[in-house]
Motif scaffolding. Structure first.
Motif, short mmCIF file in Angstrom:
data_model
loop_
_atom_site.label_atom_id
_atom_site.label_comp_id
_atom_site.label_asym_id
_atom_site.label_seq_id
_atom_site.Cartn_x
_atom_site.Cartn_y
_atom_site.Cartn_z
N MET A 1 8.98 -10.12 9.43
CA MET A 1 10.41 -10.22 9.14
C MET A 1 10.65 -9.98 7.66
O MET A 1 9.76 -10.16 6.84
N PRO A 2 11.87 -9.57 7.27
CA PRO A 2 12.13 -9.24 5.87
C PRO A 2 11.87 -10.40 4.94
O PRO A 2 12.10 -11.56 5.28
N SER A 3 11.38 -10.08 3.74
CA SER A 3 11.12 -11.08 2.72
C SER A 3 11.82 -10.66 1.44
O SER A 3 11.45 -9.65 0.84
N PRO A 4 12.88 -11.39 0.98
CA PRO A 4 13.63 -10.97 -0.20
C PRO A 4 12.80 -11.00 -1.48
O PRO A 4 13.03 -10.23 -2.39
N THR A 5 11.84 -11.91 -1.57
CA THR A 5 10.96 -11.99 -2.74
C THR A 5 9.51 -11.99 -2.26
O THR A 5 8.88 -13.04 -2.19
N PRO A 6 8.99 -10.82 -1.88
CA PRO A 6 7.65 -10.76 -1.31
C PRO A 6 6.59 -11.20 -2.30
O PRO A 6 6.70 -10.98 -3.50
N GLN A 7 5.55 -11.83 -1.76
CA GLN A 7 4.42 -12.25 -2.58
C GLN A 7 3.67 -11.01 -3.06
O GLN A 7 3.39 -10.10 -2.28
N PRO A 8 3.32 -10.94 -4.34
CA PRO A 8 2.61 -9.74 -4.82
C PRO A 8 1.19 -9.68 -4.29
O PRO A 8 0.55 -10.69 -4.02
N ILE A 9 0.70 -8.45 -4.16
CA ILE A 9 -0.70 -8.24 -3.85
C ILE A 9 -1.50 -8.46 -5.13
O ILE A 9 -1.17 -7.91 -6.18
N VAL A 10 -2.53 -9.27 -5.06
CA VAL A 10 -3.34 -9.62 -6.23
C VAL A 10 -4.59 -8.76 -6.25
O VAL A 10 -5.35 -8.72 -5.27
N ILE A 11 -4.80 -8.08 -7.37
CA ILE A 11 -6.01 -7.25 -7.56
C ILE A 11 -6.83 -7.87 -8.68
O ILE A 11 -6.30 -8.15 -9.76
N ILE A 12 -8.11 -8.09 -8.43
CA ILE A 12 -9.02 -8.60 -9.46
C ILE A 12 -9.81 -7.44 -10.02
O ILE A 12 -10.59 -6.80 -9.32
N GLY A 13 -9.58 -7.14 -11.31
CA GLY A 13 -10.32 -6.07 -11.97
C GLY A 13 -9.46 -4.88 -12.33
O GLY A 13 -8.85 -4.25 -11.45
N ALA A 14 -9.40 -4.57 -13.64
CA ALA A 14 -8.63 -3.42 -14.12
C ALA A 14 -9.54 -2.24 -14.42
O ALA A 14 -9.49 -1.64 -15.49
N GLY A 15 -10.40 -1.92 -13.44
CA GLY A 15 -11.18 -0.70 -13.50
C GLY A 15 -10.41 0.42 -12.84
O GLY A 15 -9.25 0.25 -12.45
N PRO A 16 -11.03 1.59 -12.68
CA PRO A 16 -10.30 2.72 -12.09
C PRO A 16 -9.69 2.43 -10.72
O PRO A 16 -8.54 2.79 -10.46
N SER A 17 -10.44 1.78 -9.83
CA SER A 17 -9.91 1.55 -8.48
C SER A 17 -8.77 0.55 -8.49
O SER A 17 -7.74 0.75 -7.84
N GLY A 18 -8.93 -0.56 -9.23
CA GLY A 18 -7.87 -1.55 -9.28
C GLY A 18 -6.59 -1.00 -9.87
O GLY A 18 -5.48 -1.27 -9.38
N LEU A 19 -6.73 -0.20 -10.93
CA LEU A 19 -5.54 0.35 -11.59
C LEU A 19 -4.87 1.40 -10.74
O LEU A 19 -3.63 1.46 -10.66
N LEU A 20 -5.65 2.26 -10.06
CA LEU A 20 -5.02 3.29 -9.26
C LEU A 20 -4.33 2.68 -8.04
O LEU A 20 -3.23 3.11 -7.66
N LEU A 21 -4.92 1.67 -7.44
CA LEU A 21 -4.26 0.99 -6.33
C LEU A 21 -2.95 0.38 -6.80
O LEU A 21 -1.92 0.49 -6.12
N ALA A 22 -2.96 -0.26 -7.96
CA ALA A 22 -1.73 -0.85 -8.50
C ALA A 22 -0.66 0.22 -8.70
O ALA A 22 0.52 0.01 -8.39
N LYS A 23 -1.06 1.40 -9.22
CA LYS A 23 -0.10 2.49 -9.42
C LYS A 23 0.49 2.96 -8.10
O LYS A 23 1.70 3.17 -7.96
N TYR A 24 -0.35 3.13 -7.10
CA TYR A 24 0.13 3.59 -5.80
C TYR A 24 1.08 2.58 -5.17
O TYR A 24 2.10 2.95 -4.58
N LEU A 25 0.77 1.29 -5.30
CA LEU A 25 1.65 0.26 -4.74
C LEU A 25 2.97 0.21 -5.49
O LEU A 25 4.04 0.11 -4.88
N GLU A 26 2.92 0.31 -6.81
CA GLU A 26 4.15 0.27 -7.60
C GLU A 26 5.07 1.44 -7.26
O GLU A 26 6.29 1.25 -7.15
N GLN A 27 4.51 2.63 -7.09
CA GLN A 27 5.36 3.78 -6.81
C GLN A 27 5.96 3.69 -5.41
O GLN A 27 6.90 4.43 -5.09
N ASN A 28 5.44 2.79 -4.60
CA ASN A 28 5.99 2.55 -3.27
C ASN A 28 6.72 1.20 -3.18
O ASN A 28 6.92 0.67 -2.10
N ALA A 29 7.09 0.68 -4.37
CA ALA A 29 7.94 -0.52 -4.45
C ALA A 29 7.32 -1.77 -3.84
O ALA A 29 8.02 -2.62 -3.30
#
Length: 468
Positions: A1-29
């Motif tokens: 069901m809709p969530s007005p303030t969804p819980q963020p996805i938590v990524i541990i590690g700012a290496g290439p994979s963590g950062l690229l996943l964050a970018k892909y998620l951000e560009q998809n709101a």
């Protein structure tokens, strides 16, 4: 069901994979936060250069609309390879313009390859700049993860307040603290220990630069390797590798002073250029590490929902396939494509068009004849939704199966290459393989076909060795 303030996805590690996943998620709101142990982006060296492969790393950058900017940081000349043995005999040299000099081979017209080199630091900084300023939480060193239930996790940090999340991604490397939520299998020591050194441009004489070449120099013999690798700005990264027991570095510690001279002593009897390479490095740049790897057949089962791992945390392999970062970026893209349909629903357009909305992942991934890259689409409004536990569990387990099936080939390739590098007559073997594949590259198959090995793919893997 809709969530007005969804819980963020938590990524541990700012290496290439963590950062690229964050970018892909951000560009998809999709809300996301990355927790990184380093206090700031420049805290430690990120390693040398790597070549991004079309079906993994380059595709991930294309799908996150970063390829155009990344191109300005890439160097096609960085792919040139030179192979010598301890006597200084040159078995292969791709720095000779218009030809490759190799064992059992005459001239080979220079090949234009689509795998230019990029410095790891440049790639990481590109990914960092692409994110919202508050997405990365620096100086958050993870201490432990405690499962409160199969779908809720309590994260404890050093000198920081803890957090609780239902959505957790471990991109925290070979000794991941997130991974024990899924399984307790540890990577094993590969048998190879390494030393890493840096040659600043001010120490790189023109003669030494010519000897190393434009890309990577592989000096192989006696279960040892000296591997200088040119970086941007005339800087050079040097890797020294030894086949030794796991405790060898502890039992033979680096001295407080004279580290370079001590390292030269490991290569007594080798061609004089080895000493020149080592002594050109900065004394304070010497670092040591061991190489770990997983069995290519590793798989796991879990009852946990809302947690997964990727990159080295899932399938760490030796650097002798040049695939670690490429596989990590491919993991991030695949995971992002798996999560977006679970956490968002497109809001129907108010215009009269009969065209149905479509996800960003269905945009063309191949350049059109008239343009090299598809235009960056305008953000589309989406409605945040919360997936059910069953939906999330199925999606993450499917992602892990696909990830490990893909990585298995490269994990085995890294093992095979490592055995060649530290086996009998390694310089001759490597040069012969590269030369043989060059002869058959147009056909895509070689005599190795009887073993089920595709020449073009393995040639890419061997050339990727410069991506340490």
């Amino acid at each position: 069901m809709p969530s007005p303030t969804p819980q963020p996805i938590v990524i541990i590690g700012a290496g290439p994979s963590g950062l690229l996943l964050a970018k892909y998620l951000e560009q998809n709101a999709i809300p996301v936060v990355v927790y990184e142990a380093d206090p700031h982006p420049d805290h430690r060296p990120q390693g040398g250069t790597l070549d991004l492969h079309e079906d993994t790393g380059l595709l991930a950058l294309k799908e996150t609309f970063l390829l155009e900017e990344a191109r300005g940081m890439m160097r096609s000349e960085g792919e040139a390879m030179k192979v010598v043995d301890k006597t200084g005999k040159v078995w292969l040299d791709e720095n000779v313009e218009g030809e490759v000099i190799g064992v059992g081979q005459g001239e080979w017209e220079g090949e234009i390859r689509g795998r230019p080199e990029i410095d790891r630091t440049d790639l990481r900084n590109l990914l960092i700049r692409s994110l919202s300023p508050t997405t990365i939480k620096w100086n958050y060193k993870l201490h432990s993860v405690v499962p409160l239930s199969p779908s809720l996790y309590h994260l404890n940090f050093h000198d920081k307040p803890p957090i609780t999340t239902s959505y957790l991604v471990g991109a925290d490397g070979a000794f991941s603290l997130v991974r024990p939520l899924l399984h307790d299998i540890l990577p094993s020591y590969s048998g190879i220990s390494m030393y890493e050194l840096d040659i600043p441009s001010s120490n790189l004489t023109s003669a030494l630069e010519r000897y190393i070449g434009k890309g990577a120099l592989m000096m192989l013999d006696d279960e040892k390797a000296v591997m200088p690798q040119m970086n941007s700005g005339r800087r050079c990264k040097v890797y020294l590798a030894l086949k030794v027991p796991v405790d060898w570095q502890r039992e033979h510690p680096l001295p407080d002073e004279g580290k370079r001279e001590w390292l030269c002593g490991l290569f007594e009897g080798w061609t004089k250029e080895v000493k020149e390479v080592i002594m050109a490095s900065e004394e304070g740049s010497v670092r040591q590490r061991k190489i770990y790897q997983y069995d290519p057949e590793i798989r796991w089962e879990t009852d946990k929902t809302g947690v997964t791992i990727m990159g080295d945390a899932a399938h760490v392999m030796s650097p002798f396939a040049g695939e670690g970062v490429n596989q990590a970026l491919a993991d991030a893209l695949l995971l992002g494509q798996s999560l977006v349909p679970l956490f968002t629903r497109p809001i129907p357009s108010q215009n009269k068009s009969s065209l149905l909305p479509f996800p960003l992942s269905l945009l063309p991934i191949s350049p059109s004849p008239s343009t090299e890259l598809p235009p960056k689409p305008k953000p589309r409004p989406v409605q945040p939704i919360t997936p059910t536990s069953e939906e999330l569990y199925k999606a993450l387990r499917k992602f892990e199966r696909q990830m490990m099936d893909r990585a298995k080939v490269e994990m085995q390739g890294s093992r095979d290459n490592m055995e060649m590098f530290f086996g009998e007559e390694p310089a001759k073997a490597l040069a012969g393989m590269l030369s043989g594949f060059a002869d058959h590259s147009n056909a895509g198959e070689s005599v190795f076909g009887i073993l089920g090995i595709h020449a073009t793919g393995l040639l890419r893997t061997i050339r990727g060795l410069v991506g340490l």
